[in-house]
Design a protein around this motif. Structure first.
Motif, PDB file in Angstrom:
ATOM      1  N   GLU A  53       1.036  -1.321   0.080  1.00  0.00           N
ATOM      2  CA  GLU A  53      -0.142   0.713  -0.087  1.00  0.00           C
ATOM      3  C   GLU A  53       0.888   1.072  -0.191  1.00  0.00           C
ATOM      4  N   GLY A  54       0.656   2.365  -1.249  1.00  0.00           N
ATOM      5  CA  GLY A  54       1.743   3.214  -0.722  1.00  0.00           C
ATOM      6  C   GLY A  54       2.519   3.533  -1.792  1.00  0.00           C
ATOM      7  N   ASP A  55       2.819   2.274  -2.398  1.00  0.00           N
ATOM      8  CA  ASP A  55       3.387   1.998  -3.460  1.00  0.00           C
ATOM      9  C   ASP A  55       3.511   1.608  -4.319  1.00  0.00           C
ATOM     10  N   ILE A  56       3.778   2.357  -5.736  1.00  0.00           N
ATOM     11  CA  ILE A  56       3.377   2.071  -6.955  1.00  0.00           C
ATOM     12  C   ILE A  56       4.530   1.315  -8.577  1.00  0.00           C
ATOM     13  N   HIS A  57       5.772   1.504  -6.940  1.00  0.00           N
ATOM     14  CA  HIS A  57       7.404   0.683  -7.781  1.00  0.00           C
ATOM     15  C   HIS A  57       5.941  -1.166  -8.022  1.00  0.00           C
ATOM     16  N   ASP A  58       6.559  -1.419  -9.580  1.00  0.00           N
ATOM     17  CA  ASP A  58       6.209  -3.188 -10.241  1.00  0.00           C
ATOM     18  C   ASP A  58       7.252  -3.803 -10.807  1.00  0.00           C
ATOM     19  N   ILE A  59       8.224  -2.566 -11.473  1.00  0.00           N
ATOM     20  CA  ILE A  59       8.389  -3.424 -12.143  1.00  0.00           C
ATOM     21  C   ILE A  59       9.101  -4.486 -11.655  1.00  0.00           C
ATOM     22  N   GLY A  60      10.257  -4.602 -10.744  1.00  0.00           N
ATOM     23  CA  GLY A  60      10.720  -5.907  -9.964  1.00  0.00           C
ATOM     24  C   GLY A  60       9.350  -7.197  -9.743  1.00  0.00           C
ATOM     25  N   LYS A  61       8.555  -6.411  -8.917  1.00  0.00           N
ATOM     26  CA  LYS A  61       7.401  -7.593  -8.950  1.00  0.00           C
ATOM     27  C   LYS A  61       6.893  -8.314 -10.301  1.00  0.00           C
ATOM     28  N   LEU A  63       8.485  -8.432 -12.312  1.00  0.00           N
ATOM     29  CA  LEU A  63       9.874  -9.220 -12.918  1.00  0.00           C
ATOM     30  C   LEU A  63      10.240 -10.960 -12.318  1.00  0.00           C
ATOM     31  N   VAL A  64       9.849 -10.514 -11.000  1.00  0.00           N
ATOM     32  CA  VAL A  64       9.290 -11.780  -9.914  1.00  0.00           C
ATOM     33  C   VAL A  64       8.614 -12.612 -10.030  1.00  0.00           C
ATOM     34  N   GLY A  65       7.254 -11.958 -10.740  1.00  0.00           N
ATOM     35  CA  GLY A  65       6.084 -13.069 -10.590  1.00  0.00           C
ATOM     36  C   GLY A  65       6.410 -13.472 -11.917  1.00  0.00           C
ATOM     37  N   ILE A 101       5.945  -9.316  -1.215  1.00  0.00           N
ATOM     38  CA  ILE A 101       5.573  -8.554  -0.955  1.00  0.00           C
ATOM     39  C   ILE A 101       6.723  -7.379  -1.089  1.00  0.00           C
ATOM     40  N   SER A 102       6.298  -6.459  -2.364  1.00  0.00           N
ATOM     41  CA  SER A 102       7.226  -5.957  -2.774  1.00  0.00           C
ATOM     42  C   SER A 102       7.122  -4.423  -2.267  1.00  0.00           C
ATOM     43  N   ALA A 103       7.854  -3.474  -1.718  1.00  0.00           N
ATOM     44  CA  ALA A 103       8.488  -3.120  -1.896  1.00  0.00           C
ATOM     45  C   ALA A 103       9.384  -1.630  -1.531  1.00  0.00           C
ATOM     46  N   LEU A 104      10.092  -0.229  -2.101  1.00  0.00           N
ATOM     47  CA  LEU A 104      10.530  -0.181  -2.774  1.00  0.00           C
ATOM     48  C   LEU A 104      10.495   1.485  -1.627  1.00  0.00           C
ATOM     49  N   LEU A 105      10.301   1.885  -1.049  1.00  0.00           N
ATOM     50  CA  LEU A 105      10.263   2.960  -0.783  1.00  0.00           C
ATOM     51  C   LEU A 105       9.830   2.915   1.360  1.00  0.00           C
ATOM     52  N   THR A 106      11.341   3.187   1.752  1.00  0.00           N
ATOM     53  CA  THR A 106      10.785   2.966   2.889  1.00  0.00           C
ATOM     54  C   THR A 106       9.991   3.025   3.956  1.00  0.00           C
ATOM     55  N   THR A 107       9.145   4.018   3.596  1.00  0.00           N
ATOM     56  CA  THR A 107       8.027   4.302   3.819  1.00  0.00           C
ATOM     57  C   THR A 107       6.736   3.398   4.221  1.00  0.00           C
ATOM     58  N   LEU A 131      10.179 -11.061   1.136  1.00  0.00           N
ATOM     59  CA  LEU A 131      10.516  -9.982   0.641  1.00  0.00           C
ATOM     60  C   LEU A 131      11.804  -9.980  -0.278  1.00  0.00           C
ATOM     61  N   PRO A 132      11.149  -8.384  -0.835  1.00  0.00           N
ATOM     62  CA  PRO A 132      12.437  -9.031  -1.233  1.00  0.00           C
ATOM     63  C   PRO A 132      13.887  -8.965  -1.326  1.00  0.00           C
ATOM     64  N   GLY A 133      14.841  -9.107  -1.669  1.00  0.00           N
ATOM     65  CA  GLY A 133      16.424  -9.594  -1.466  1.00  0.00           C
ATOM     66  C   GLY A 133      16.661 -11.002  -0.272  1.00  0.00           C
TER      67      GLY A 133
HETATM   68  C1  B12 Z   1      11.514   3.428 -11.855  1.00  0.00           C
HETATM   69  C2  B12 Z   1      11.233   3.413 -10.567  1.00  0.00           C
HETATM   70  C3  B12 Z   1      10.420   4.427 -10.093  1.00  0.00           C
HETATM   71  C4  B12 Z   1       9.054   4.393 -11.273  1.00  0.00           C
HETATM   72  C5  B12 Z   1       8.319   3.117 -11.035  1.00  0.00           C
HETATM   73  C6  B12 Z   1       8.079   2.564 -12.724  1.00  0.00           C
HETATM   74  C7  B12 Z   1       7.128   1.474 -11.873  1.00  0.00           C
HETATM   75  N1  B12 Z   1       5.943   1.058 -12.691  1.00  0.00           N
HETATM   76  O1  B12 Z   1       7.543   0.485 -11.630  1.00  0.00           O
HETATM   77  C8  B12 Z   1       8.901   6.349 -10.556  1.00  0.00           C
HETATM   78  C9  B12 Z   1       9.086   7.360 -11.581  1.00  0.00           C
HETATM   79  C10 B12 Z   1       7.066   5.869 -11.071  1.00  0.00           C
HETATM   80  C11 B12 Z   1       8.783   5.892  -9.830  1.00  0.00           C
HETATM   81  C12 B12 Z   1       8.307   7.088  -8.774  1.00  0.00           C
HETATM   82  C13 B12 Z   1       8.632   7.360  -6.992  1.00  0.00           C
HETATM   83  N2  B12 Z   1      10.002   6.678  -6.631  1.00  0.00           N
HETATM   84 CO1  B12 Z   1      10.639   5.513  -7.726  1.00  0.00          CO
HETATM   85  N3  B12 Z   1      12.832   4.512  -8.293  1.00  0.00           N
HETATM   86  C14 B12 Z   1      12.963   4.094  -9.000  1.00  0.00           C
HETATM   87  C15 B12 Z   1      13.872   3.841  -9.711  1.00  0.00           C
HETATM   88  C16 B12 Z   1      15.098   4.207 -10.482  1.00  0.00           C
HETATM   89  C17 B12 Z   1      13.805   1.891  -9.843  1.00  0.00           C
HETATM   90  C18 B12 Z   1      13.518   0.895  -9.053  1.00  0.00           C
HETATM   91  C19 B12 Z   1      13.151  -0.159 -10.444  1.00  0.00           C
HETATM   92  O2  B12 Z   1      12.162  -0.858 -11.332  1.00  0.00           O
HETATM   93  N4  B12 Z   1      14.517  -0.828 -10.193  1.00  0.00           N
HETATM   94  C20 B12 Z   1      14.652  -2.574 -11.693  1.00  0.00           C
HETATM   95  C21 B12 Z   1      14.130  -3.723 -10.481  1.00  0.00           C
HETATM   96  C22 B12 Z   1      14.103  -4.945 -11.186  1.00  0.00           C
HETATM   97  O3  B12 Z   1      14.439  -3.638  -9.123  1.00  0.00           O
HETATM   98  P1  B12 Z   1      14.121  -3.552  -8.103  1.00  0.00           P
HETATM   99  O4  B12 Z   1      13.071  -2.843  -8.215  1.00  0.00           O
HETATM  100  O5  B12 Z   1      14.831  -3.158  -6.977  1.00  0.00           O
HETATM  101  O6  B12 Z   1      13.436  -5.203  -7.856  1.00  0.00           O
HETATM  102  C23 B12 Z   1      14.459  -6.405  -7.430  1.00  0.00           C
HETATM  103  C24 B12 Z   1      14.447  -7.103  -6.438  1.00  0.00           C
HETATM  104  O7  B12 Z   1      14.288  -5.717  -5.235  1.00  0.00           O
HETATM  105  C25 B12 Z   1      13.571  -7.731  -5.771  1.00  0.00           C
HETATM  106  N5  B12 Z   1      12.077  -7.404  -5.610  1.00  0.00           N
HETATM  107  C26 B12 Z   1      11.399  -6.054  -5.652  1.00  0.00           C
HETATM  108  N6  B12 Z   1      10.278  -6.568  -5.504  1.00  0.00           N
HETATM  109  C27 B12 Z   1       9.928  -8.200  -4.991  1.00  0.00           C
HETATM  110  C28 B12 Z   1       8.827  -8.791  -4.428  1.00  0.00           C
HETATM  111  C29 B12 Z   1       8.984 -10.608  -4.180  1.00  0.00           C
HETATM  112  C30 B12 Z   1       7.823 -11.239  -3.663  1.00  0.00           C
HETATM  113  C31 B12 Z   1      10.157 -10.692  -3.777  1.00  0.00           C
HETATM  114  C32 B12 Z   1      10.943 -11.956  -3.837  1.00  0.00           C
HETATM  115  C33 B12 Z   1      11.664  -9.895  -5.033  1.00  0.00           C
HETATM  116  C34 B12 Z   1      11.281  -8.436  -5.091  1.00  0.00           C
HETATM  117  O8  B12 Z   1      13.566  -8.197  -7.094  1.00  0.00           O
HETATM  118  C35 B12 Z   1      13.417  -7.805  -8.722  1.00  0.00           C
HETATM  119  C36 B12 Z   1      14.757  -8.416  -8.991  1.00  0.00           C
HETATM  120  O9  B12 Z   1      15.969  -8.451  -8.796  1.00  0.00           O
HETATM  121  C37 B12 Z   1      14.599   3.243  -7.961  1.00  0.00           C
HETATM  122  C38 B12 Z   1      15.944   3.491  -7.533  1.00  0.00           C
HETATM  123  C39 B12 Z   1      16.242   2.013  -7.763  1.00  0.00           C
HETATM  124  N7  B12 Z   1      18.153   2.035  -7.831  1.00  0.00           N
HETATM  125  O10 B12 Z   1      15.524   1.249  -7.920  1.00  0.00           O
HETATM  126  C40 B12 Z   1      13.824   4.583  -7.659  1.00  0.00           C
HETATM  127  C41 B12 Z   1      13.300   4.414  -6.050  1.00  0.00           C
HETATM  128  C42 B12 Z   1      13.019   2.966  -5.656  1.00  0.00           C
HETATM  129  N8  B12 Z   1      12.060   5.541  -5.864  1.00  0.00           N
HETATM  130  C43 B12 Z   1      12.051   6.514  -5.123  1.00  0.00           C
HETATM  131  C44 B12 Z   1      11.246   7.573  -5.040  1.00  0.00           C
HETATM  132  C45 B12 Z   1      11.702   7.806  -3.784  1.00  0.00           C
HETATM  133  C46 B12 Z   1      10.365   7.389  -6.064  1.00  0.00           C
HETATM  134  C47 B12 Z   1       9.532   8.187  -5.275  1.00  0.00           C
HETATM  135  C48 B12 Z   1       8.262   8.727  -3.979  1.00  0.00           C
HETATM  136  C49 B12 Z   1       9.560   9.605  -6.161  1.00  0.00           C
HETATM  137  C50 B12 Z   1       9.192  10.959  -5.907  1.00  0.00           C
HETATM  138  N9  B12 Z   1       8.943  11.938  -5.135  1.00  0.00           N
HETATM  139  O11 B12 Z   1       7.618  10.919  -6.597  1.00  0.00           O
HETATM  140  C51 B12 Z   1       7.488   7.730  -6.398  1.00  0.00           C
HETATM  141  C52 B12 Z   1       7.208   6.820  -5.493  1.00  0.00           C
HETATM  142  C53 B12 Z   1       5.921   7.142  -5.601  1.00  0.00           C
HETATM  143  C54 B12 Z   1       4.925   5.590  -4.822  1.00  0.00           C
HETATM  144  N10 B12 Z   1       3.792   6.355  -4.330  1.00  0.00           N
HETATM  145  O12 B12 Z   1       5.589   4.880  -4.783  1.00  0.00           O
HETATM  146  C55 B12 Z   1      13.350   6.346  -4.004  1.00  0.00           C
HETATM  147  C56 B12 Z   1      13.010   5.413  -2.817  1.00  0.00           C
HETATM  148  C57 B12 Z   1      14.247   5.817  -1.552  1.00  0.00           C
HETATM  149  C58 B12 Z   1      13.487   5.472  -0.225  1.00  0.00           C
HETATM  150  N11 B12 Z   1      14.312   5.129   0.541  1.00  0.00           N
HETATM  151  O13 B12 Z   1      12.354   5.610   0.054  1.00  0.00           O
HETATM  152  C59 B12 Z   1      14.346   4.986  -4.795  1.00  0.00           C
HETATM  153  C60 B12 Z   1      15.197   4.117  -4.029  1.00  0.00           C
HETATM  154  C61 B12 Z   1      15.191   6.518  -5.999  1.00  0.00           C
HETATM  155  C62 B12 Z   1      16.358   6.998  -5.125  1.00  0.00           C
HETATM  156  N12 B12 Z   1      17.429   6.705  -5.012  1.00  0.00           N
HETATM  157  O14 B12 Z   1      15.724   7.260  -4.424  1.00  0.00           O
HETATM  158  N13 B12 Z   1      10.133   5.382  -8.778  1.00  0.00           N
END
Ligand code: B12
Length: 139
Positions: A53-61, A63-65, A101-107, A131-133
């Motif tokens: 909830e509160g998170d729209i990041h879905d690329i990683g989710k 991919l994992v799915g 569950i996928s959550a990319l934001l600290t919050t 969980l991720p990781g």
């Molecule tokens: C793309 C991206 C976006 C896109 C998302 C598009 C989409 N459809 O997903 C957009 C532009 C919309 C976006 C928005 C925001 N983002 Co953003 N985003 C990113 C970015 C650059 C890449 C994430 C990504 O897709 N990586 C590629 C995928 C393949 O990797 P992954 O997600 O990590 O997934 C892997 C693992 O985590 C794991 N995994 C993931 N999910 C799951 C689930 C399970 C079950 C399992 C087992 C594993 C698993 O497996 C995956 C494959 O290895 C990251 C930075 C980064 N380097 O991660 C910032 C990042 C996550 N975003 C960030 C922020 C702050 C935001 C915003 C708040 C920005 C803003 N001011 O509006 C908003 C959030 C809005 C919201 N309410 O969610 C911060 C989060 C910081 C924090 N600690 O909270 C980051 C880290 C950027 C930064 N350095 O500041 N973002």
């Protein structure tokens, strides 16, 4: 996407470029999907997956799915912004073996703890939660 994240963090690129990159990644995944899923033999387990909830990041989710489907799991994807109650409700309804569950934001990380709490309250202690990781709740 890591590079995009770095450049976004450094203020070198901005949200529109991140969105374009995300769209390109999704398009690439759409091409790969059939190759990941075509060889699957019988289903091994059912997994509920979604973004917290509160998170729209879905690329990683996504991919994992896709990888899980390719590995023979039956994946029920709840999409993004999933409330903790919905994870647990759906897990019961779908008789799921695992919640992912996928959550990319600290919050939004905290909502994971809420799912674990609700799951335990429902008396579902044997269900795995991934969980991720690769961290799990140890069950
Ligand atoms: C793309 C991206 C976006 C896109 C998302 C598009 C989409 N459809 O997903 C957009 C532009 C919309 C976006 C928005 C925001 N983002 Co953003 N985003 C990113 C970015 C650059 C890449 C994430 C990504 O897709 N990586 C590629 C995928 C393949 O990797 P992954 O997600 O990590 O997934 C892997 C693992 O985590 C794991 N995994 C993931 N999910 C799951 C689930 C399970 C079950 C399992 C087992 C594993 C698993 O497996 C995956 C494959 O290895 C990251 C930075 C980064 N380097 O991660 C910032 C990042 C996550 N975003 C960030 C922020 C702050 C935001 C915003 C708040 C920005 C803003 N001011 O509006 C908003 C959030 C809005 C919201 N309410 O969610 C911060 C989060 C910081 C924090 N600690 O909270 C980051 C880290 C950027 C930064 N350095 O500041 N973002």
């Amino acid at each position: 996407m890591d590079l995009v994240g770095e450049r976004f963090g450094e203020g070198d690129i901005f949200i529109p470029q991140v969105i374009w990159s995300a769209k390109a990644m999704q398009a690439g995944m759409d091409l790969l999907r059939p190759h990941f899923t075509e060889d699957q033999q019988g289903k091994s387990a059912r997994i509920i997956i979604g973004t917290a909830e509160g998170d729209i990041h879905d690329i990683g989710k996504n991919l994992v799915g896709m990888m899980l489907e390719g590995a023979g799991f039956e994946v029920v994807d709840l999409g993004v912004g999933v409330k903790p109650e919905l994870f647990v409700e759906k897990a019961v309804e779908e008789k799921a073996d695992i919640i992912g569950i996928s959550a990319l934001l600290t919050t939004t990380m905290m909502s994971m703890a809420e799912v674990v709490k609700l799951k335990n309250e429902k008396g579902m202690p044997s269900m795995s939660l991934i969980l991720p990781g690769g961290k799990s709740n140890g069950e």
